[in-house]
Motif scaffolding. Structure first.
Motif, PDB file in Angstrom:
ATOM      1  N   GLY A 122     -12.561  23.423  13.910  1.00  0.00           N
ATOM      2  CA  GLY A 122     -12.337  24.857  14.081  1.00  0.00           C
ATOM      3  C   GLY A 122     -11.045  25.386  13.700  1.00  0.00           C
ATOM      4  N   GLU A 123     -10.283  25.966  14.605  1.00  0.00           N
ATOM      5  CA  GLU A 123      -9.082  26.550  14.139  1.00  0.00           C
ATOM      6  C   GLU A 123      -7.858  25.649  14.412  1.00  0.00           C
ATOM      7  N   GLN A 124      -8.169  24.466  14.860  1.00  0.00           N
ATOM      8  CA  GLN A 124      -6.888  23.725  15.034  1.00  0.00           C
ATOM      9  C   GLN A 124      -7.007  22.206  14.447  1.00  0.00           C
ATOM     10  N   ILE A 125      -5.887  21.506  14.441  1.00  0.00           N
ATOM     11  CA  ILE A 125      -5.849  20.130  13.870  1.00  0.00           C
ATOM     12  C   ILE A 125      -6.327  19.148  15.038  1.00  0.00           C
ATOM     13  N   GLU A 126      -7.194  18.400  14.503  1.00  0.00           N
ATOM     14  CA  GLU A 126      -7.733  17.372  15.471  1.00  0.00           C
ATOM     15  C   GLU A 126      -7.067  15.879  15.171  1.00  0.00           C
ATOM     16  N   ASN A 127      -6.570  15.861  13.905  1.00  0.00           N
ATOM     17  CA  ASN A 127      -6.069  14.590  13.473  1.00  0.00           C
ATOM     18  C   ASN A 127      -5.075  14.728  12.636  1.00  0.00           C
ATOM     19  N   TYR A 128      -3.909  13.993  12.742  1.00  0.00           N
ATOM     20  CA  TYR A 128      -3.024  14.027  11.532  1.00  0.00           C
ATOM     21  C   TYR A 128      -2.559  12.481  11.439  1.00  0.00           C
ATOM     22  N   ARG A 129      -2.677  11.849  10.341  1.00  0.00           N
ATOM     23  CA  ARG A 129      -2.331  10.611  10.227  1.00  0.00           C
ATOM     24  C   ARG A 129      -1.061  10.613   9.017  1.00  0.00           C
ATOM     25  N   GLU A 130       0.031  10.179   9.264  1.00  0.00           N
ATOM     26  CA  GLU A 130       1.092  10.340   8.517  1.00  0.00           C
ATOM     27  C   GLU A 130       1.722   9.027   7.917  1.00  0.00           C
ATOM     28  N   TYR A 131       1.915   8.713   6.674  1.00  0.00           N
ATOM     29  CA  TYR A 131       2.449   7.537   6.257  1.00  0.00           C
ATOM     30  C   TYR A 131       3.706   7.687   5.654  1.00  0.00           C
ATOM     31  N   TRP A 132       4.550   7.022   6.028  1.00  0.00           N
ATOM     32  CA  TRP A 132       6.116   6.962   5.318  1.00  0.00           C
ATOM     33  C   TRP A 132       6.657   5.495   5.510  1.00  0.00           C
ATOM     34  N   ASN A 133       7.835   5.474   4.773  1.00  0.00           N
ATOM     35  CA  ASN A 133       8.575   4.255   4.577  1.00  0.00           C
ATOM     36  C   ASN A 133       9.496   4.131   6.119  1.00  0.00           C
ATOM     37  N   PRO A 134       9.099   2.786   6.826  1.00  0.00           N
ATOM     38  CA  PRO A 134       9.852   2.650   7.986  1.00  0.00           C
ATOM     39  C   PRO A 134      11.554   2.186   7.579  1.00  0.00           C
ATOM     40  N   THR A 135      11.784   1.699   6.320  1.00  0.00           N
ATOM     41  CA  THR A 135      13.238   1.534   5.939  1.00  0.00           C
ATOM     42  C   THR A 135      14.003   2.529   5.861  1.00  0.00           C
ATOM     43  N   SER A 136      13.354   3.992   5.707  1.00  0.00           N
ATOM     44  CA  SER A 136      14.375   5.157   5.543  1.00  0.00           C
ATOM     45  C   SER A 136      14.568   5.394   7.234  1.00  0.00           C
TER      46      SER A 136
END
Length: 142
Positions: A122-136
């Motif tokens: 609809g008009e909303q985010i239902e899932n956000y998956r974020e990948y990043w470097n844990p070392t940072s």
């Protein structure tokens, strides 16, 4: 995948994502307004998050509390170099971007390259998956 186009769903996903990030740069974040970006049963996932950081946060209220705590840990949040990519699913978009902030506890500069998948309902985010470097994370926050 192709680079972002003017598809309405993709453009709405991009708008919602940018609105999500705008709360990081606003120290007066309105929790109620932020929660409205997400469905009640929304999920945020951080597959590479090391302990003690959460790998999964479920529900728009829990997401709001989680992000409030993240924001409190640093100042001068900035996000740049956005590249959006659409998929065959009109409700899903990928984004690659960079972020930085000054960590309050250490005084260090946090810099990160992110890749995220945003799925909307609809008009909303239902899932956000974020990948990043844990070392940072360790280099800046510890």
């Amino acid at each position: 995948m192709n680079t972002y186009n003017n598809n309405n769903k993709v453009s709405h996903a991009e708008s919602l994502f940018r609105k999500h990030l705008s709360y990081f740069t606003n120290p007066e974040m309105n929790k109620e307004e932020y929660a409205k970006i997400f469905t009640e049963d929304a999920v945020q996932e951080f597959p590479f998050a090391p302990a003690p950081y959460a790998k999964t946060v479920s529900g728009n209220e829990a997401i709001t509390e989680y992000i409030t705590n993240v924001i409190k840990g640093a100042t001068d949040w900035a996000f740049t170099n956005f590249n959006f990519f659409h998929t065959s699913d009109r409700n899903t978009v990928f984004v690659e971007f960079e972020g930085s902030a000054k960590v309050i506890a250490t005084g260090k500069l946090y810099q990160q390259i992110y890749v995220g998948r945003i799925s909307i309902r609809g008009e909303q985010i239902e899932n956000y998956r974020e990948y990043w470097n844990p070392t940072s994370i360790f280099e800046a926050f510890v």
